[in-house]
Write a protein that holds these residues in place. Sequence first.
Motif, PDB file in Angstrom:
ATOM      1  N   LEU A  45      -3.229   3.687  13.044  1.00 28.75           N
ATOM      2  CA  LEU A  45      -3.274   2.986  11.765  1.00 28.75           C
ATOM      3  C   LEU A  45      -2.583   1.644  11.880  1.00 28.75           C
ATOM      4  N   LYS A  46      -3.136   0.645  11.182  1.00 29.20           N
ATOM      5  CA  LYS A  46      -2.549  -0.688  11.179  1.00 29.20           C
ATOM      6  C   LYS A  46      -1.831  -0.933   9.845  1.00 29.20           C
ATOM      7  N   THR A  47      -1.158  -2.048   9.757  1.00 28.87           N
ATOM      8  CA  THR A  47      -0.501  -2.454   8.515  1.00 28.87           C
ATOM      9  C   THR A  47      -1.515  -2.450   7.388  1.00 28.87           C
ATOM     10  N   GLY A  48      -1.156  -1.779   6.304  1.00 28.93           N
ATOM     11  CA  GLY A  48      -2.088  -1.704   5.189  1.00 28.93           C
ATOM     12  C   GLY A  48      -1.628  -0.717   4.137  1.00 28.93           C
ATOM     13  N   VAL A  49      -2.598  -0.222   3.385  1.00 29.53           N
ATOM     14  CA  VAL A  49      -2.314   0.673   2.273  1.00 29.53           C
ATOM     15  C   VAL A  49      -3.140   1.936   2.407  1.00 29.53           C
ATOM     16  N   ILE A  50      -2.481   3.073   2.264  1.00 28.16           N
ATOM     17  CA  ILE A  50      -3.160   4.359   2.179  1.00 28.16           C
ATOM     18  C   ILE A  50      -3.390   4.622   0.694  1.00 28.16           C
ATOM     19  N   ALA A  82       7.127   3.273   5.428  1.00 26.17           N
ATOM     20  CA  ALA A  82       6.201   3.455   4.311  1.00 26.17           C
ATOM     21  C   ALA A  82       6.936   3.352   2.985  1.00 26.17           C
ATOM     22  N   VAL A  83       6.203   2.909   1.963  1.00 24.36           N
ATOM     23  CA  VAL A  83       6.713   2.844   0.595  1.00 24.36           C
ATOM     24  C   VAL A  83       5.646   3.439  -0.318  1.00 24.36           C
ATOM     25  N   LEU A  84       6.013   4.482  -1.077  1.00 25.83           N
ATOM     26  CA  LEU A  84       5.094   5.107  -2.029  1.00 25.83           C
ATOM     27  C   LEU A  84       5.095   4.323  -3.328  1.00 25.83           C
ATOM     28  N   ILE A  85       3.903   3.962  -3.782  1.00 27.25           N
ATOM     29  CA  ILE A  85       3.746   3.277  -5.068  1.00 27.25           C
ATOM     30  C   ILE A  85       2.970   4.232  -5.965  1.00 27.25           C
ATOM     31  N   ALA A  95       9.150  -0.542  -6.351  1.00 29.93           N
ATOM     32  CA  ALA A  95       8.330  -0.007  -5.265  1.00 29.93           C
ATOM     33  C   ALA A  95       7.360  -1.061  -4.747  1.00 29.93           C
ATOM     34  N   ILE A  96       6.769  -1.836  -5.652  1.00 34.83           N
ATOM     35  CA  ILE A  96       5.833  -2.890  -5.245  1.00 34.83           C
ATOM     36  C   ILE A  96       6.547  -3.962  -4.427  1.00 34.83           C
ATOM     37  N   GLU A  97       7.712  -4.378  -4.863  1.00 38.67           N
ATOM     38  CA  GLU A  97       8.474  -5.382  -4.112  1.00 38.67           C
ATOM     39  C   GLU A  97       8.852  -4.864  -2.728  1.00 38.67           C
ATOM     40  N   ASN A  98       9.282  -3.592  -2.648  1.00 38.73           N
ATOM     41  CA  ASN A  98       9.624  -2.996  -1.351  1.00 38.73           C
ATOM     42  C   ASN A  98       8.399  -2.916  -0.450  1.00 38.73           C
ATOM     43  N   ALA A  99       7.239  -2.576  -1.028  1.00 39.82           N
ATOM     44  CA  ALA A  99       6.001  -2.494  -0.255  1.00 39.82           C
ATOM     45  C   ALA A  99       5.602  -3.866   0.286  1.00 39.82           C
ATOM     46  N   LYS A 100       5.675  -4.894  -0.559  1.00 41.07           N
ATOM     47  CA  LYS A 100       5.331  -6.250  -0.119  1.00 41.07           C
ATOM     48  C   LYS A 100       6.246  -6.705   1.015  1.00 41.07           C
ATOM     49  N   LYS A 101       7.525  -6.408   0.914  1.00 41.24           N
ATOM     50  CA  LYS A 101       8.473  -6.783   1.957  1.00 41.24           C
ATOM     51  C   LYS A 101       8.152  -6.064   3.268  1.00 41.24           C
ATOM     52  N   LEU A 102       7.866  -4.756   3.189  1.00 36.35           N
ATOM     53  CA  LEU A 102       7.507  -3.983   4.381  1.00 36.35           C
ATOM     54  C   LEU A 102       6.286  -4.586   5.062  1.00 36.35           C
ATOM     55  N   LEU A 103       5.266  -4.910   4.282  1.00 27.36           N
ATOM     56  CA  LEU A 103       4.033  -5.456   4.835  1.00 27.36           C
ATOM     57  C   LEU A 103       4.244  -6.837   5.444  1.00 27.36           C
ATOM     58  N   GLU A 104       4.983  -7.695   4.757  1.00 26.90           N
ATOM     59  CA  GLU A 104       5.209  -9.049   5.258  1.00 26.90           C
ATOM     60  C   GLU A 104       6.078  -9.042   6.504  1.00 26.90           C
ATOM     61  N   ASP A 105       7.021  -8.104   6.598  1.00 22.75           N
ATOM     62  CA  ASP A 105       7.887  -8.019   7.772  1.00 22.75           C
ATOM     63  C   ASP A 105       7.175  -7.433   8.981  1.00 22.75           C
ATOM     64  N   SER A 106       6.061  -6.725   8.755  1.00 21.98           N
ATOM     65  CA  SER A 106       5.426  -6.001   9.852  1.00 21.98           C
ATOM     66  C   SER A 106       4.307  -6.770  10.548  1.00 21.98           C
ATOM     67  N   SER A 107       3.871  -7.878   9.987  1.00 21.49           N
ATOM     68  CA  SER A 107       2.744  -8.588  10.593  1.00 21.49           C
ATOM     69  C   SER A 107       2.835 -10.087  10.355  1.00 21.49           C
ATOM     70  N   ASN A 108       2.297 -10.842  11.307  1.00 21.86           N
ATOM     71  CA  ASN A 108       2.213 -12.292  11.161  1.00 21.86           C
ATOM     72  C   ASN A 108       0.864 -12.729  10.594  1.00 21.86           C
ATOM     73  N   LYS A 110      -1.080 -13.422   7.930  1.00 19.99           N
ATOM     74  CA  LYS A 110      -0.885 -13.685   6.495  1.00 19.99           C
ATOM     75  C   LYS A 110      -2.136 -13.403   5.666  1.00 19.99           C
ATOM     76  N   ILE A 111      -3.325 -13.621   6.240  1.00 22.04           N
ATOM     77  CA  ILE A 111      -4.563 -13.362   5.499  1.00 22.04           C
ATOM     78  C   ILE A 111      -4.721 -11.867   5.254  1.00 22.04           C
ATOM     79  N   ALA A 112      -4.493 -11.056   6.285  1.00 24.51           N
ATOM     80  CA  ALA A 112      -4.603  -9.600   6.129  1.00 24.51           C
ATOM     81  C   ALA A 112      -3.566  -9.083   5.148  1.00 24.51           C
ATOM     82  N   ILE A 113      -2.350  -9.600   5.243  1.00 20.03           N
ATOM     83  CA  ILE A 113      -1.271  -9.155   4.356  1.00 20.03           C
ATOM     84  C   ILE A 113      -1.593  -9.525   2.912  1.00 20.03           C
ATOM     85  N   SER A 114      -2.121 -10.710   2.693  1.00 18.43           N
ATOM     86  CA  SER A 114      -2.433 -11.113   1.314  1.00 18.43           C
ATOM     87  C   SER A 114      -3.515 -10.215   0.720  1.00 18.43           C
TER      88      SER A 114
END
Length: 127
Positions: A45-50, A82-85, A95-108, A110-114
């Motif tokens: 699995l890659k950076t993303g949302v389940i 992981a962060v459960l929302i 939870a949303i802020e924690n999730a955004k931080k996790l995602l932004e810290d895990s990948s460079n 930016k298009i995929a993260i957005s």
Amino acid sequence: MSALMVSIVTPYGKIFDGSVTSITLPGVEGEFGVIEGHSDLLSLLKTGVIEIIRGEQRDLVAINWGYAKVQSQQVDVLVDGAVLISEHKGDIAMAIENAKKLLEDSSNDKIAISGVVSKIDNMVKGK
């Protein structure tokens, strides 16, 4: 009809454990959905949302990376972070802020993260 059992585990403990209608996972080859009776597979699995669907309830779990083992009636997910929302648990804004931080810290990427962050925002606005 029996349910699909799902377990999502991090090094710090379980994030989710229960019966679901369906689950959508961010595989490295693309997003894929699982319902009861799915063929067995193992996926990175890659950076993303389940996305977890339980009847009328929808939960999201933001992940940085991990593995999923899919069997016909069970999905086991091991993730590094992981962060459960969930709309039904605690402070959703935190939870949303924690999730955004996790995602932004895990990948460079930016298009995929957005795109993933947009999916999280749409979940909240959709209710």
